[in-house]
Design an enzyme around this catalytic site. Structure first.
Site, PDB file in Angstrom:
ATOM      1  N   TYR A 130       0.981  -1.278   0.028  1.00 20.82           N
ATOM      2  CA  TYR A 130      -0.143  -0.038  -0.036  1.00 20.82           C
ATOM      3  C   TYR A 130       1.016   1.306   0.000  1.00 20.82           C
ATOM      4  CZ  TYR A 130      -3.846  -2.954   1.364  1.00 20.82           C
ATOM      5  OH  TYR A 130      -4.749  -4.204   1.174  1.00 20.82           O
ATOM      6  N   PRO A 153     -16.107  -3.749   0.947  1.00 18.78           N
ATOM      7  CA  PRO A 153     -17.409  -3.950   0.918  1.00 18.78           C
ATOM      8  C   PRO A 153     -18.319  -2.808   0.460  1.00 18.78           C
ATOM      9  CG  PRO A 153     -16.660  -3.019   3.097  1.00 18.78           C
ATOM     10  CD  PRO A 153     -15.494  -3.331   2.166  1.00 18.78           C
ATOM     11  N   ALA A 165     -17.654  -1.913  -2.692  1.00 16.15           N
ATOM     12  CA  ALA A 165     -16.985  -2.033  -3.974  1.00 16.15           C
ATOM     13  C   ALA A 165     -16.528  -0.763  -4.609  1.00 16.15           C
ATOM     14  CB  ALA A 165     -18.493  -2.421  -5.074  1.00 16.15           C
ATOM     15  N   GLY A 187     -12.781   1.847   4.666  1.00 15.99           N
ATOM     16  CA  GLY A 187     -11.779   3.058   4.377  1.00 15.99           C
ATOM     17  C   GLY A 187     -12.408   4.448   4.163  1.00 15.99           C
ATOM     18  N   ASN A 225     -20.459   5.335   8.126  1.00 16.16           N
ATOM     19  CA  ASN A 225     -20.302   3.886   7.594  1.00 16.16           C
ATOM     20  C   ASN A 225     -20.450   3.247   9.113  1.00 16.16           C
ATOM     21  OD1 ASN A 225     -19.441   4.300   5.318  1.00 16.16           O
ATOM     22  ND2 ASN A 225     -17.221   4.379   5.658  1.00 16.16           N
TER      23      ASN A 225
END
Length: 329
Positions: A54, A213, A215, A288, A298
């Protein structure tokens, strides 16, 4: 926050966790990452996900700086890394990527230094390596466990056959097999979690730390009218993700799904996250965020989860048309 055991282990993970892929270093700086990780931690999130590749190591360095300044009790959170791709990008030389013993051992030490921790709770094989015997991978991961550098090892985007081969090797050698898998799982990508891995869940048991989750943001609805500047799919170098993610049919499905979100009085993102963690074989879904508002929204998935009745889930299946067909036997 709610917590689930990671498969058949004794480790408790928050059902929502926080990850750094794409966002750390590329989209947010130390100040924002500190704030987002703090909000997550204060709301009961106890798992922070990362990987050597990353931002070519910079993501782990950023997370490490935050963890160092927060001074949280190390026993109160779980941190991961992943090994396979290396962190040198196109400069990778032989043995600086893959799952050979040399790279796994050296990559673990490098991750510990970048994250500024003494051990990794979870260490993933980021992809299968067709050029390395699985026995070498199993033995090397167990060496790291014996050295106290990692507590559990697992896989990411491995096939069910590869995972079970690793278990068979570990059982034959009297060693620890993989305890968790990190697959993509969302309303557009359901096959592995709902079909391929079913027997693994039933037999050896396996924890799952879900990536994407939402997409890559498609399930938030923010791409319904184009690609906003600064969004994940607008980033240079992520054209492959845009091409994989966005199609006219998927955009229409998301628009249709909004009706269900409206009926429940929530957002598309919150509904989609709640749907992911409604699967009992999901240990945790990694979120994220680049903004506090995104993260706060979220986290509301926990409030929506009880509202996902069999009737609501059936309506979602009808709209999306992505539920796998299970074998007849």
């Amino acid at each position: 926050m709610e917590y689930r055991k990671m498969g058949n282990t004794g480790l408790d993970l928050s059902i929502l966790s926080f990850g750094s892929w794409v966002t750390f270093h590329k989209q947010i700086d130390d100040g924002i990452s500190d704030r987002l990780m703090s909000i997550a931690y204060e709301n009961g999130v106890n798992f922070f996900d990362n990987a050597e590749v990353y931002a070519l190591g910079e993501s782990e360095k950023m997370m490490g700086r935050v963890l160092k300044t927060k001074n949280w009790d190390r026993t109160s959170y779980v941190v991961s890394s992943k090994v396979f791709f290396g962190w040198r990008g196109k400069e990778n030389k032989p043995n600086q990527h893959g799952l050979g013993r040399k790279h796994i051992m050296e990559a673990c030490d490098e991750a510990l230094k970048r994250l500024q921790v003494d051990y990794l709770d979870l260490y993933f094989c980021h992809r299968p390596d067709k050029h390395v015997p699985i026995e070498e991978v199993v033995r090397t991961m167990n060496t790291l466990i014996q050295q106290g550098k990692i507590f559990y090892w697992g896989t990411s985007e491995w096939s069910g056959v590869e995972i079970m081969e690793a278990h068979a090797v570990a059982q034959r050698l009297g060693l620890e097999g993989p305890k968790m898998e990190q697959p993509e799982y969302n309303l557009f990508n359901r096959h592995k979690m709902e079909q391929e891995y079913l027997q693994i869940f039933k037999t050896v048991g396996m924890g799952t730390t879900i990536w994407s989750p939402l997409a890559s943001g498609l399930l938030t609805g923010k791409y319904n009218d184009g690609i906003p500047d600064g969004s994940r799919l607008s980033l240079e170098g992520f054209e492959w993700l845009k091409d994989k993610t966005i199609t006219d049919q998927k955009l229409q499905d998301v628009r249709n799904l909004k009706k269900v979100a409206d009926e429940l009085g929530t957002s598309l993102a919150t509904l989609s996250l709640a749907w992911t963690i409604a699967n009992p074989n999901v240990t945790t879904a990694i979120i994220g965020a680049t903004k506090e508002s995104q993260l706060t929204e979220n986290l509301k998935a926990l409030d929506i989860l009880p509202k996902l009745t069999a009737e609501v889930l059936g309506e979602i299946d009808t709209i999306m048309g992505t539920k796998p067909l299970h074998p007849a036997y």
